[in-house]
Write an enzyme that holds these catalytic residues in place. Structure first.
Site, PDB file in Angstrom:
ATOM      1  N   ARG A 275      53.393 -15.471   4.245  1.00 18.61           N
ATOM      2  CA  ARG A 275      54.412 -14.444   4.072  1.00 18.61           C
ATOM      3  C   ARG A 275      55.720 -14.974   4.646  1.00 18.61           C
ATOM      4  NH1 ARG A 275      53.020  -8.255   5.986  1.00 18.61           N
ATOM      5  NH2 ARG A 275      54.138  -8.821   7.857  1.00 18.61           N
TER       6      ARG A 275
ATOM      7  N   LYS B 163      58.069   1.457  11.978  1.00  8.59           N
ATOM      8  CA  LYS B 163      58.506   1.271  10.589  1.00  8.59           C
ATOM      9  C   LYS B 163      57.803   2.312   9.704  1.00  8.59           C
ATOM     10  CE  LYS B 163      54.878  -2.193   9.882  1.00  8.59           C
ATOM     11  NZ  LYS B 163      54.576  -3.615  10.001  1.00  8.59           N
TER      12      LYS B 163
ATOM     13  N   MET C 169      48.704  16.342 -10.482  1.00 12.33           N
ATOM     14  CA  MET C 169      49.930  16.066  -9.739  1.00 12.33           C
ATOM     15  C   MET C 169      50.064  16.977  -8.517  1.00 12.33           C
ATOM     16  SD  MET C 169      53.788  15.790 -11.204  1.00 12.33           S
ATOM     17  CE  MET C 169      53.497  14.358 -12.233  1.00 12.33           C
TER      18      MET C 169
ATOM     19  N   TYR D 117      41.648  17.345 -15.941  1.00 12.06           N
ATOM     20  CA  TYR D 117      42.032  16.400 -17.001  1.00 12.06           C
ATOM     21  C   TYR D 117      40.895  15.440 -17.326  1.00 12.06           C
ATOM     22  CZ  TYR D 117      46.942  17.761 -16.361  1.00 12.06           C
ATOM     23  OH  TYR D 117      48.116  18.444 -16.299  1.00 12.06           O
TER      24      TYR D 117
END
Ligand SMILES: *Cc1c(COP(=O)(O)O)cnc(C)c1O
Length: 372
Positions: free
Chosen positions: A136, A38, A312, A264
């Site tokens: 779950r 998966k 980013m 930043y």
């Protein structure tokens, strides 16, 4: 997937095959090993991993959704493919068209499969998911036998298996593990007197640490890719080989005096004359922002710390103490360079997460090269 990028994910198929053979050797004869592929094989590439494992004799695979299973069939995967997470009802015909194995956790899904089976004249085996403490998916344990009888009473569907999932498989002593094991064992014994189905419970943690919980099949995910659910680089102690690396190159080298704010928010200020390497990697490339001011990378065989926030598509590392770093130098973010290694467990510790997420994040967005 990005072509012509500075950044490359490098995957060793032979490491995955070797992990598979090792895990398989942990099971007694006659038990099956389901390879969890998966999440695009935990970021390693579902098609490539599945076909490599098929070449090594693996014949049972698991994915989350039908779309992943269809993709694998269309790429030549022949074994049994378990769809773990159910299906939207408009997708039910795919189970018959592509010969997929449903894991069921609702009566509606079972009825839907039965109707579709009747319509196309094929029978389908269902694996019943029971809830044993994960909080779950699944039927409650006391519903399981009734559900199984219901399946056998409907046309076109039959009971092929019973499964559950551990919340803390890496710790066989944990109360949750013991409870799930006790509940499942009891249910399994009861089940086998009435249905000729298999029972399966173990994921990687139980496969490696809890042999009593192997039942008829182990479902291995993270360990195939070289890691242990416990983290802390325990996988290597078990003889597993990490399969994924991630590398980039230095874009530019800059020198600053002491007292300069970097990236930043200026969360990092140089404390001395500092040489920084600017790297073309950021959170868009799966190099998480939470690695700001705490991650490390390898340059010229040495560790260089991340300085300031990860942007980013860019981040900066301190290479003041590493001689001769220049634009174009290879930088390893995950994997080995000379004598140093950074693992997904190391990155997970820095970023306060788990190897699973690191591998998915890095594997999903970058170009992947298969080295063997
Ligand atoms: C993902 C998954 C596994 C594999 O778990 P790992 O910890 O990666 O080995 C096994 N069973 C189920 C139901 C899963 O969802």
């Amino acid at each position: 997937m990005k072509q012509n990028s500075y950044n490359n994910v490098i995957v060793s198929r032979s490491a995955i095959v070797s992990n598979y053979l090792y895990l398989k050797s942990k099971l007694k004869d006659g038990k099956k090993t389901l390879a969890m592929i998966k999440a695009n094989a935990y970021g390693h590439g579902a098609r490539e991993v599945a076909l490599a494992l098929q070449g090594a004799g693996c014949s049972v695979f698991g994915v989350a959704e039908t779309r992943e299973a269809v993709h694998l069939r269309e790429n030549g995967l022949k074994g049994e493919i378990f769809v773990m997470m159910g299906f939207t009802h408009d997708a039910v015909s795919l189970f018959f068209e592509y010969d997929l194995t449903p894991v069921v956790f609702s009566l509606e899904a079972i009825e839907c499969l039965s109707e579709a089976a009747a319509a196309c004249g094929k029978d389908i085996g269902c694996h019943i998911k029971v809830e044993t403490g994960m909080g779950r998916l699944g039927f409650e344990p006391d519903q399981a036998i009734d559900i199984a009888r219901k399946i056998d009473s409907l046309p076109g569907v039959f009971v092929a298996g019973l499964l559950s999932h551990f919340p803390e498989s890496e710790d066989p002593q944990a109360a949750s593990t013991q409870n799930a094991y006790a509940l499942f064992s009891e249910l399994c014994t009861e089940f086998k007197t009435e249905f000729s189905s298999i029972c399966h419970l173990a994921n990687s943690g139980a496969m490696l640490n809890f042999p009593e919980a192997h039942f008829d099949m182990g479902r291995v995910g993270i360990s195939l890719y070289g890691y242990h659910p416990e983290g802390d680089n325990v996988g290597v102690e078990h003889g597993l080989i990490p399969a994924m690396s991630f590398a980039t190159q230095v874009l530019q080298v800059k020198e600053y005096p002491a007292g300069v704010g970097i990236s930043y928010g200026h969360t990092f200020t140089t404390s001395r004359r500092t040489k920084l390497a600017v790297l073309p990697v950021g959170y868009e490339d799966g190099y998480m922002r939470s690695l700001s001011n705490c991650g490390e990378v390898l340059v010229r065989g040495q560790r260089a710390p991340i300085c300031g926030r990860i942007c980013m598509n860019i981040c900066m590392v301190d290479v003041t103490d590493i001689d001769g770093v220049e634009a174009g130098d290879e930088v390893v973010l995950l994997g080995r360079q000379e004598d140093e290694t950074i693992t997904a467990d190391d990155i997970a510790t820095w970023a306060n997460t788990i190897s699973y997420e690191v591998l998915c994040m890095i594997g999903h967005t970058n170009k992947t090269i298969y080295i063997d």
